[in-house]
Design an enzyme around this catalytic site. Structure first.
Site, short mmCIF file in Angstrom:
data_model
loop_
_atom_site.label_atom_id
_atom_site.label_comp_id
_atom_site.label_asym_id
_atom_site.label_seq_id
_atom_site.Cartn_x
_atom_site.Cartn_y
_atom_site.Cartn_z
CB SER A 561 -0.97 -0.03 1.18
OG SER A 561 -2.01 0.90 1.01
CG ASP A 647 -7.09 -1.96 -3.48
OD1 ASP A 647 -7.78 -1.27 -2.72
OD2 ASP A 647 -5.89 -2.22 -3.27
CG HIS A 682 -6.17 -2.14 0.26
ND1 HIS A 682 -5.42 -1.53 -0.71
CD2 HIS A 682 -5.57 -1.86 1.45
CE1 HIS A 682 -4.41 -0.89 -0.15
NE2 HIS A 682 -4.47 -1.08 1.16
#
Length: 717
Positions: A561, A647, A682
């Protein structure tokens, strides 16, 4: 591997100009943004095929590691029961099943604070299924439970589910005793719900088009009236959250940006009443609130970073105010530059302070039964542990009047322990230690703290974990994050053992932008100081090489991320230092994303990264480091980018564009791989066996790139 060269699919180039602050940039890959475009899907699936071709020789090793993870895990297990109301709640997992089952059994009486004995293979007296997640997930490639909430009387269950991975949940209601599910459902929620005390209403949240939780609603369960909008935040720079006090007296609705917050309260015994703001919204001031009952009076506790006596409380302080007059606040726990206060939690008989000192989380308790009037900072006694490098903090403690505080303890080499602390006597009861099968012993491993010197002289803490028998220079995995004030604290990992036992040293770089060293550590790694994050990480890598701990040919870096942005930045800055990079759902096209306020999360992210739309200096600064903008013609090391099609936090296009440009630009032969989960969000794939398989794939690739032995050392599992 095949005898013939294997090449990735070549992405087409469709030049699109972008102009900001007089700077024109040509982007060849903006067309990848549309995930419904057949050409985008073809590119992603072609990249997946390329990954399969280039990693097929690792299949046997991957299967071995999967077997190791599975063999070390107690597959049929149960969690330690936690008391809520008249029941003990816990979870069971069964061998062969992807998900857990939430269950409960009745308490034996009002003074029953001893959890029922743990027996994974036998039902407890009166055991009742609350929610079988396996049944809910049946027939779905992806499944995520967004929240599970039981009404105060223990009758009704509210639960939310996501079967796509986009974090838009469907909220449903079920009678726990009968199993009857109401026909009504609420779609498009943010996950989670809070019951009113009479179980007539639930409060839930929805998100706007940019995936920002912005509205709280009240729903009459089983009723026919339309849902009522309780609160809406129009400012796109603020998120909305909600929670109830442990006393169950108040529903709190919190509104927060990255630097500013405001909290509203609603009495839960008056669910249709009016919200009350507990403190104004002051730019640059963040605060949280809890309800406490001390010496027979009700108070609100404010944890905040505002100004007290002309001094900004950067590491936070705690104020106290009567519930009847929340504006009448006085200092309760003073600001301390050496201690970052993170939270204060109120129980009927004691207060729990969570804070961070010397780059480690800590917890302290004030027993209200021993104090006349209001406690002071001196009344808080730290709960101490022998291990110098560990994590300890309050675990699940939903009950207001419990005489015991449940604490979770772990380290990099010690499995997680759950401990009940009798606050009055100080007696500790070990409830459960995470089971690690296969003869695991912490004594075979060691953890230590080192320090690297950044270019500006800053001392950067490093955590080093290794098997005691490992010699230097050693294959090394260097992990980092460094954003949002998130700290990478000592935690135990079963899957990590497959690296350690093959001689890989695991290192965490506690870089600026994280929260390990207090609020200033975070401030010095955000907006126009963001380069400190990357420089710190490179300094740690150089420290490991310069001290002989490893070599560039044995060093792999990993982050996900915002940590994926870190990976992209450091591989541009110092590609020669690494033999491999793992970037999970990487935020690598940060400048383009932060320039587009229509994208999810962008507006609220301006306080983290700066606003390049309005500020030319921020634009130039971001452009100088964002990975996609700075790909160049150099010999890049091998890169494994892990992506998810659905995501909503870091869009699939970020990794896709980055990899396309890397593959087009690299002058070396090391493979640049893009592996996209086509039915995930995600957090990646769902289900524990799928997650183990994914972990085994990544670990096998890391072992290859560090040059570690494919088999564990003699005597290891």
């Amino acid at each position: 591997m095949t005898d013939q060269p294997i090449s990735p699919p070549v992405a087409k180039k469709v030049p699109v100009e972008r102009t900001h602050h007089g700077d024109t940039v040509v982007d060849d890959y903006t067309w990848m943004a549309d995930k419904t475009d057949p050409e985008v899907i073809a590119f992603l699936t072609g990249q997946n095929d390329f990954v399969t071709a280039r990693t097929g020789h690792l299949t046997a090793l991957q299967d071995t590691i999967f077997g190791e993870i599975k063999a070390r895990t107690q597959e049929t297990d149960m969690s330690v029961p936690t008391r809520t109301g008249d029941h003990w709640y816990f979870a069971r997992t069964e061998e062969g099943k992807q998900y857990g089952v939430s269950v409960r059994c009745p308490v034996r009486g009002p003074d029953d604070w001893d959890p029922p004995r743990i027996n994974a293979h036998e039902k407890l007296p009166g055991e009742q299924v609350v929610l079988d997640t396996n049944a809910e997930a049946a027939g779905h490639d992806f499944f995520s439970l967004g929240g599970l909430s039981v009404s105060e009387d223990g009758t009704w269950l509210a639960f939310s589910t996501d079967i796509v991975g986009d974090e838009r949940y469907t909220l449903a209601f079920r009678n726990i005793a009968t199993g009857q599910e109401l026909a009504e459902t609420i779609t498009g929620t943010a996950g989670g719900a809070i019951w009113s005390r009479d179980a007539r209403y639930v409060f839930y949240q929805t998100v706007d088009d940019a995936w920002r939780p912005d509205t709280v609603w009240r729903h009459e369960v089983g009723g026919s009236t339309p849902d009522v909008e309780v609160f809406h935040e129009p400012d796109e720079g603020f998120w909305v959250g909600m929670g109830s006090s442990r006393s169950l007296e108040y529903l709190f609705i919190g509104v927060g940006s990255k630097t500013t917050s405001q909290v509203y309260a609603l009495r839960t015994d008056n669910p249709t009443g009016e919200l009350v703001s507990l403190a104004p919204r002051i730019p640059g001031v963040e605060y949280e609130v809890d309800h406490a009952a001390i010496a027979g009076r009700d108070y609100f506790l404010f944890t905040h970073n505002g100004v007290v006596g002309g001094t900004k409380c950067e590491n936070y302080t705690v104020d106290i105010a009567p519930v009847a007059d929340p504006a009448n606040r006085t200092t309760f726990i003073a600001h301390d530059e050496s201690r970052r206060i993170e939270d204060i939690e109120a129980f009927a008989d004691y207060l729990v302070l969570s804070y961070r000192s010397d780059a480690l989380p800590r917890v302290a308790i004030a027993d209200l039964r021993r104090i006349d009037g209001l406690p002071t900072a001196d009344d808080f006694a730290e709960v101490r542990f022998d291990q110098p490098l560990c994590s300890a903090g309050a675990a699940a403690n939903p009950e207001w009047r419990t005489p015991r505080l449940r604490i979770a303890y772990t380290s990099f080499i010690e499995p997680t322990e759950l401990i009940d602390l009798d606050v009055a006597s100080g007696r500790r009861t070990l409830l459960k230690r995470q089971i690690v099968l296969g003869g695991y012993s912490p004594d075979d491993y060691e953890q230590s703290r080192q320090w690297a010197t950044a270019g500006d002289g800053t001392q950067v803490p490093i955590s080093v974990v290794r098997r005691r028998s490992t010699a230097s220079p050693a294959p090394t995995l260097l992990y980092g994050y460094g954003s949002y004030e998130q700290s990478i604290d000592p935690t135990f990992s079963v899957s990590r053992l497959s690296l350690l036992d093959r001689g890989v040293v695991f290192v965490v770089a506690h870089i600026r932008g994280g929260g390990e060293m207090g609020r200033r550590w975070y401030e010095d790694g955000k907006t126009v100081h963001k380069r400190n994050t990357f420089d710190d990480f490179v300094a740690v890598a150089r420290h490991l090489v310069d001290t002989g701990a490893t070599t560039p040919g044995q060093l792999v870096a990993e982050g996900g991320s915002a940590g994926g942005l870190l990976m992209g930045a450091v591989v541009n800055e110092a590609p020669e230092l690494f033999n491999g990079i793992v970037a999970a759902v990487p935020f690598v096209d940060a400048l383009n994303s932060i320039l587009d306020p229509s994208l999810p999360l962008t507006v609220i992210e301006w306080e983290e990264w700066g606003n390049p739309l309005e500020d030319a200096d921020v634009y130039e600064y971001m452009k100088s480091y964002t990975p996609y903008e700075n790909v160049r013609a150099v010999d890049y090391p091998a890169i494994l980018a892990l992506n998810s099609l659905n995501d909503t936090r870091v869009l699939h296009t970020e990794a896709a564009k980055w990899v396309a440009r890397l593959q087009d630009s690299t002058t070396g032969d090391a493979p640049i791989l893009l592996k996209t989960e086509m039915s995930a969000g995600h957090g990646g794939v769902s289900g524990r066996y799928k997650q183990w398989a994914e972990a085994a794939f990544e670990l096998a690739w890391i072992l290859q790139q560090t040059g570690a032995a494919p088999e564990p050392a003699a005597g290891d599992a």
